[in-house]
Scaffold this active site. Structure first.
Site, PDB file in Angstrom:
ATOM      1  N   ASN A  87       0.856  -1.196   0.000  1.00  0.00           N
ATOM      2  CA  ASN A  87       0.000   0.000   0.000  1.00  0.00           C
ATOM      3  C   ASN A  87       0.888   1.241   0.000  1.00  0.00           C
ATOM      4  O   ASN A  87       1.518   1.548   1.011  1.00  0.00           O
ATOM      5  CB  ASN A  87      -0.911  -0.004   1.231  1.00  0.00           C
ATOM      6  CG  ASN A  87      -1.775   1.246   1.308  1.00  0.00           C
ATOM      7  OD1 ASN A  87      -1.735   2.103   0.423  1.00  0.00           O
ATOM      8  ND2 ASN A  87      -2.557   1.363   2.366  1.00  0.00           N
ATOM      9  N   GLU A 137      -4.537   0.190  -5.020  1.00  0.00           N
ATOM     10  CA  GLU A 137      -4.977   1.514  -5.480  1.00  0.00           C
ATOM     11  C   GLU A 137      -6.162   2.044  -4.694  1.00  0.00           C
ATOM     12  O   GLU A 137      -6.552   3.199  -4.862  1.00  0.00           O
ATOM     13  CB  GLU A 137      -5.345   1.441  -6.978  1.00  0.00           C
ATOM     14  CG  GLU A 137      -4.139   1.166  -7.862  1.00  0.00           C
ATOM     15  CD  GLU A 137      -4.512   0.722  -9.266  1.00  0.00           C
ATOM     16  OE1 GLU A 137      -5.717   0.750  -9.611  1.00  0.00           O
ATOM     17  OE2 GLU A 137      -3.596   0.353 -10.017  1.00  0.00           O
ATOM     18  N   SER A 151       3.041  -2.980   4.506  1.00  0.00           N
ATOM     19  CA  SER A 151       2.065  -1.946   4.826  1.00  0.00           C
ATOM     20  C   SER A 151       1.908  -1.915   6.331  1.00  0.00           C
ATOM     21  O   SER A 151       2.726  -2.481   7.063  1.00  0.00           O
ATOM     22  CB  SER A 151       0.730  -2.278   4.149  1.00  0.00           C
ATOM     23  OG  SER A 151      -0.222  -1.271   4.408  1.00  0.00           O
ATOM     24  N   GLY A 152       0.841  -1.274   6.787  1.00  0.00           N
ATOM     25  CA  GLY A 152       0.480  -1.385   8.194  1.00  0.00           C
ATOM     26  C   GLY A 152      -0.347  -2.633   8.423  1.00  0.00           C
ATOM     27  O   GLY A 152      -0.528  -3.462   7.530  1.00  0.00           O
ATOM     28  N   ASP A 153      -0.897  -2.763   9.643  1.00  0.00           N
ATOM     29  CA  ASP A 153      -1.665  -3.959   9.987  1.00  0.00           C
ATOM     30  C   ASP A 153      -2.988  -4.046   9.215  1.00  0.00           C
ATOM     31  O   ASP A 153      -3.502  -5.128   8.991  1.00  0.00           O
ATOM     32  CB  ASP A 153      -1.924  -3.977  11.498  1.00  0.00           C
ATOM     33  CG  ASP A 153      -0.618  -4.089  12.282  1.00  0.00           C
ATOM     34  OD1 ASP A 153       0.114  -5.064  12.070  1.00  0.00           O
ATOM     35  OD2 ASP A 153      -0.326  -3.188  13.092  1.00  0.00           O
TER      36      ASP A 153
END
Length: 369
Positions: free
Chosen positions: A22, A55, A79-81
Site C-alpha cells: 500500500n 490503489e 504496509s500497516g496492519d
C-alpha cells in the site's frame, strides 16, 4: 533459535513471493523503502517478487480472494496492519480457505502502527527497534524463510458480520486514539502520541457489559487443540464440528449466539463503566507499545485488558508510558485489569464510540470472539 514446541516450515529456494504493497500507508514511504531496503536483501536470498500496488481500500482483499495463489510460495504484506487484515479476511472468503490459509504470510512494516511486525521482532528475540531497523529485521526473517502457525480470532457482531482478526479488538480510549489520529498519518508513528494527548484531554467513559471465558475454566474439558481453525457462527446456533458443508467455516464452539445469555461458566465483569476494553492476541499494540509481554504467536489465548472508569488522567498517562517497556502491570493500578481468556463478549449499552478490529474501525454494537 525457535521456541520449543513450535514446528517450523521452510520456504523453498528459489522462492516466489507476491508482495502486496500500500503506497499510502504510514507516511507514504512504503514503495521507496521496499525498493531501497527490501528488494536487495530478497535478491541475495533467492526470493523473486511480484509487486502488487493497491490503489484503493479492499483492493488486496479482492486480489487474494479471487486469485490463483498456486504460482507463489508466500504472500508478503508491506504496509500497516490494516492491509494484512484485508488479506486474511480475503483468504477466509475463498471456497478453498483451508488450503489458502496454509500459504505462509509475511508482514513487512510499512505503516504507522506495525504492531504485528513489532511482535514478531520481539518473539524472534531481537532488540526493540523501529522504522528502518525494524524493516531490516523483518526482511531478514523473511530471507531466513522459517514460518510457523499463528492464531486467528473469530469475531461475530450483532448485525451478522464476521471477521477474522490476528491482532486485537478494542473499544474506548485506545480505539479512539487509533481512529482520531488518522488525520495525522503523515506523522508516522508520532500520530499515536498526539492522538493519545488529545484523547486524554477529553477522557470519555463507555457503558456496557463485558463477559469472558477464562483460560482455565472450560467446564472441566481440555482446551481445544491449538491448531484448530478459528471457528465462526455468524449468529447461528453452533453445529457440532465436522457437520458443515465442504468449504464452510467451522462453528464457534465456545460461544452462545449473541442475544442469548453467556454460558453459566463464563465470568461477567461486575462493573459496567469502562475507559477502555482491549482484547489483544499479540505482544505489541504498536511499535512502541508492549501491551501483552506474555503473548506468543500461537498460544491459543486472548489477552484481555479492561480499564474501569474513575482513573485519573495522570495515572492513565503513566500506564501508557510504562507500556512502552511492557511494565504497566507492575504499577498494580486498581483500575486496570488483565485476564487471559479463550473467548469474550462485549455488549455496549448504547452505540457510543468506535470499535476497532486490527486497527480498522467498526460500528459500535455487541460483539463476541
Amino acid at each position: 533459535c525457535p521456541p520449543p514446541g513450535d514446528s517450523y516450515g521452510v520456504l523453498p529456494r528459489p522462492c516466489h513471493a507476491l508482495v502486496l504493497l500500500n503506497p499510502q500507508s504510514g507516511s507514504g514511504r512504503a514503495l521507496d523503502d521496499f525498493q531501497a531496503v527490501v528488494q536487495p536483501m530478497l535478491a541475495e536470498a533467492d526470493i523473486a517478487t511480484t509487486v502488487f500496488v493497491t490503489e484503493r481500500a479492499h483492493h488486496a482483499h479482492e486480489k487474494v480472494r479471487d486469485e490463483d495463489l498456486s504460482q507463489w510460495d508466500t504472500l508478503v504484506v508491506m504496509s500497516g496492519d490494516g492491509l494484512l487484515f484485508e488479506v486474511v479476511n480475503g483468504l477466509m472468503e475463498r471456497p478453498d480457505w483451508k488450503e489458502a490459509m496454509k500459504k505462509p504470510l509475511c508482514i513487512l512494516p510499512g505503516g504507522s502502527g506495525n504492531a504485528l511486525a513489532a511482535s514478531i521482532n520481539y518473539y524472534a528475540g531481537y532488540d526493540h527497534v523501529a522504522k528502518k531497523k525494524l524493516l531490516t529485521n523483518c526482511t531478514f526473517i523473511l530471507c531466513k524463510g522459517l514460518y510457523t502457525q499463528m492464531d486467528l480470532v473469530s469475531l461475530s457482531t450483532a448485525s451478522g458480520k464476521r471477521f477474522f482478526s490476528f491482532l486485537g479488538f478494542g473499544w474506548g480510549f485506545i480505539s479512539d486514539v487509533d481512529i482520531d489520529s488518522e488525520k495525522y498519518r503523515w506523522l508516522g508513528s508520532a500520530r499515536f502520541t498526539l492522538g493519545t494527548l488529545q484523547c486524554l484531554a477529553k477522557l470519555r467513559v463507555y457503558q456496557g457489559r463485558l463477559s469472558y471465558l477464562p483460560m482455565a475454566a472450560e467446564q472441566g474439558s481440555s482446551p481445544a487443540p491449538r491448531d484448530a481453525p478459528a471457528p465462526v457462527t455468524n449468529g447461528h446456533i453452533p453445529q457440532p464440528a465436522g457437520t458443515g458443508a465442504p468449504g464452510s467455516l467451522p462453528p464457534d464452539s465456545l460461544l452462545a449466539p449473541l442475544g442469548q445469555p453467556v454460558p453459566a461458566h463464563w465470568t461477567v465483569v461486575p462493573e459496567e463503566e469502562f475507559v477502555l476494553v482491549y482484547a489483544i492476541y499479540q505482544s505489541h499494540l504498536g511499535t512502541n507499545l508492549l501491551m501483552a509481554p506474555a503473548a506468543r504467536l500461537h498460544d491459543g489465548c486472548i489477552h484481555l485488558f479492561y480499564m474501569k472508569a474513575g482513573i485519573s488522567r495522570v495515572t492513565l498517562l503513566k500506564l501508557f508510558l510504562a507500556m512502552s517497556r511492557g511494565t504497566h502491570l507492575d504499577l498494580n493500578c486498581p483500575h486496570l485489569s488483565y485476564v487471559p481468556v479463550r473467548a469474550f463478549r462485549l455488549e455496549p449499552r448504547v452505540a457510543a464510540g468506535v470499535m476497532t478490529v486490527d486497527g480498522e474501525a467498526l460500528a459500535c454494537e455487541p460483539v463476541q470472539g
